[in-house]
Design an enzyme around this catalytic site. Sequence first.
Site, PDB file in Angstrom:
ATOM      1  N   GLY A 239      29.613  20.173 -16.942  1.00 47.38           N
ATOM      2  CA  GLY A 239      28.558  19.788 -17.885  1.00 47.38           C
ATOM      3  C   GLY A 239      29.144  19.409 -19.232  1.00 47.38           C
ATOM      4  N   GLY A 242      32.946  19.256 -20.054  1.00 50.30           N
ATOM      5  CA  GLY A 242      33.841  18.265 -19.462  1.00 50.30           C
ATOM      6  C   GLY A 242      34.182  18.568 -18.017  1.00 50.30           C
ATOM      7  N   GLY A 268      27.683  13.677 -13.067  1.00 49.77           N
ATOM      8  CA  GLY A 268      28.726  14.011 -12.091  1.00 49.77           C
ATOM      9  C   GLY A 268      29.062  12.793 -11.229  1.00 49.77           C
ATOM     10  N   ASP A 269      28.041  12.004 -10.927  1.00 54.85           N
ATOM     11  CA  ASP A 269      28.259  10.795 -10.111  1.00 54.85           C
ATOM     12  C   ASP A 269      29.075   9.765 -10.898  1.00 54.85           C
ATOM     13  OD1 ASP A 269      26.416  12.217  -8.610  1.00 54.85           O
ATOM     14  OD2 ASP A 269      24.725  10.998  -9.281  1.00 54.85           O
TER      15      ASP A 269
HETATM   16  O1  F1X Z   1      20.464  15.763  -2.596  1.00 58.78           O
HETATM   17  P1  F1X Z   1      21.705  15.231  -3.233  1.00 58.78           P
HETATM   18  O2  F1X Z   1      22.166  14.002  -2.541  1.00 58.78           O
HETATM   19  O3  F1X Z   1      22.773  16.264  -3.348  1.00 58.78           O
HETATM   20  O4  F1X Z   1      21.339  14.875  -4.729  1.00 58.78           O
HETATM   21  C1  F1X Z   1      20.357  13.922  -5.024  1.00 58.78           C
HETATM   22  C2  F1X Z   1      20.321  13.624  -6.487  1.00 58.78           C
HETATM   23  O5  F1X Z   1      19.995  14.769  -7.243  1.00 58.78           O
HETATM   24  O6  F1X Z   1      21.570  13.200  -6.939  1.00 58.78           O
HETATM   25  C3  F1X Z   1      21.424  12.272  -7.995  1.00 58.78           C
HETATM   26  C4  F1X Z   1      21.930  12.887  -9.265  1.00 58.78           C
HETATM   27  O7  F1X Z   1      23.229  13.306  -9.120  1.00 58.78           O
HETATM   28  C5  F1X Z   1      19.981  11.888  -8.032  1.00 58.78           C
HETATM   29  O8  F1X Z   1      19.857  10.505  -7.961  1.00 58.78           O
HETATM   30  C6  F1X Z   1      19.396  12.463  -6.783  1.00 58.78           C
HETATM   31  O9  F1X Z   1      18.118  12.768  -6.967  1.00 58.78           O
END
Ligand code: F1X
Length: 332
Positions: A239, A242, A268-269
């Site tokens: 978060g 970092g 994170g993505d």
């Molecule tokens: O259910 P998962 O795939 O673990 O997470 C889904 C999700 O939280 O990940 C993204 C944010 O990181 C959002 O777009 C989505 O709603």
Amino acid sequence: MITVGGFNTSMDELIELDTLALGEVHRAKSVTAYPGGKGLHVATTVAALGEPVALVGLIDRAYRGTFERWLSARGVVFHGIEVDGAIRNCFAIRERSGRITEILEPGPNVDPELAEEMLLQVRELAAASKVAVLSGSLPRGLDVQTYARLVASLRGPTEDRDGADLGPWHDTGSGVRCLVDASDDLLRHTLPARPFMVKPNREEAEKWLGAPIENLAAAARAAERMAEGGTAVVVVSLGDEGALAYSRGECLHASVPIPECRNPVGSGDALVGGMAVGLARDLSFDATLRLGVACGAANALTAETGLFRREDVERLFPLVTVRRFTLTGSGD
Ligand SMILES: O=P(O)(O)OC[C@@]1(O)O[C@H](CO)[C@@H](O)[C@@H]1O
């Protein structure tokens, strides 16, 4: 090219409320919907940084046009595998205080033929890629070994030499380097397949470890333990603190202060997307982590879920502090 398997796509809804109170009726101040899912955010990050990227994920008839337009406007080649029924919605509820509560639907049921079509598509695209990212939860119908099997089939001979010297950070071998962002059982089942990198967040790493991670030293120890099975790089995202990255005996902590965190969902993505680009460009460990952290921070600066401005990444990149971290807990 970078291939992203982001199977469990979602229509993300950001709901603004004054205050969330359990058991009460709420009237939303506003609702905004965006194409989402972890893999989709990774792919848009990669494209925003200027690298060619293909995304494989589920789509339904109702949203195909929306997703195709959204992704093509952002430079992502989308291979949408059409499911009967509907893709999921994921809800992020933001209160006036800035606190965010997420509710994630599980995703549709995928039959075995459709699942196979999706995995085949990833294998074909990944064969022409330097880096493959597998990100997010799996829709129902894809079993918990799915990422492990994909990683094993994409990994090249260099990383197959069990226990042998895996070479320096930039030694790619002949295989595709797989980056995995998964949680719970999916993470647990994927680690034995030795993906090149995994990126749990603090809570996911705590669950895996079965113990709280209260400081950087604990995060470093968790990362080192997670790498013991042969994963070359473990990054724990923390978060606003970092990220902590461990690779083959070396541990780095990177962070950058931002004036205001508007929406951290998807940071994170963005971190994973930035690191995938660093790897595809053969950047050093330090520069790759720095790029990832700059992308994650830039994502938190915007109100939209999973979107950032490239100029924010360029501005933040030189401001990221990276310091070497010893496993006894002291930095230098
Ligand atoms: O259910 P998962 O795939 O673990 O997470 C889904 C999700 O939280 O990940 C993204 C944010 O990181 C959002 O777009 C989505 O709603």
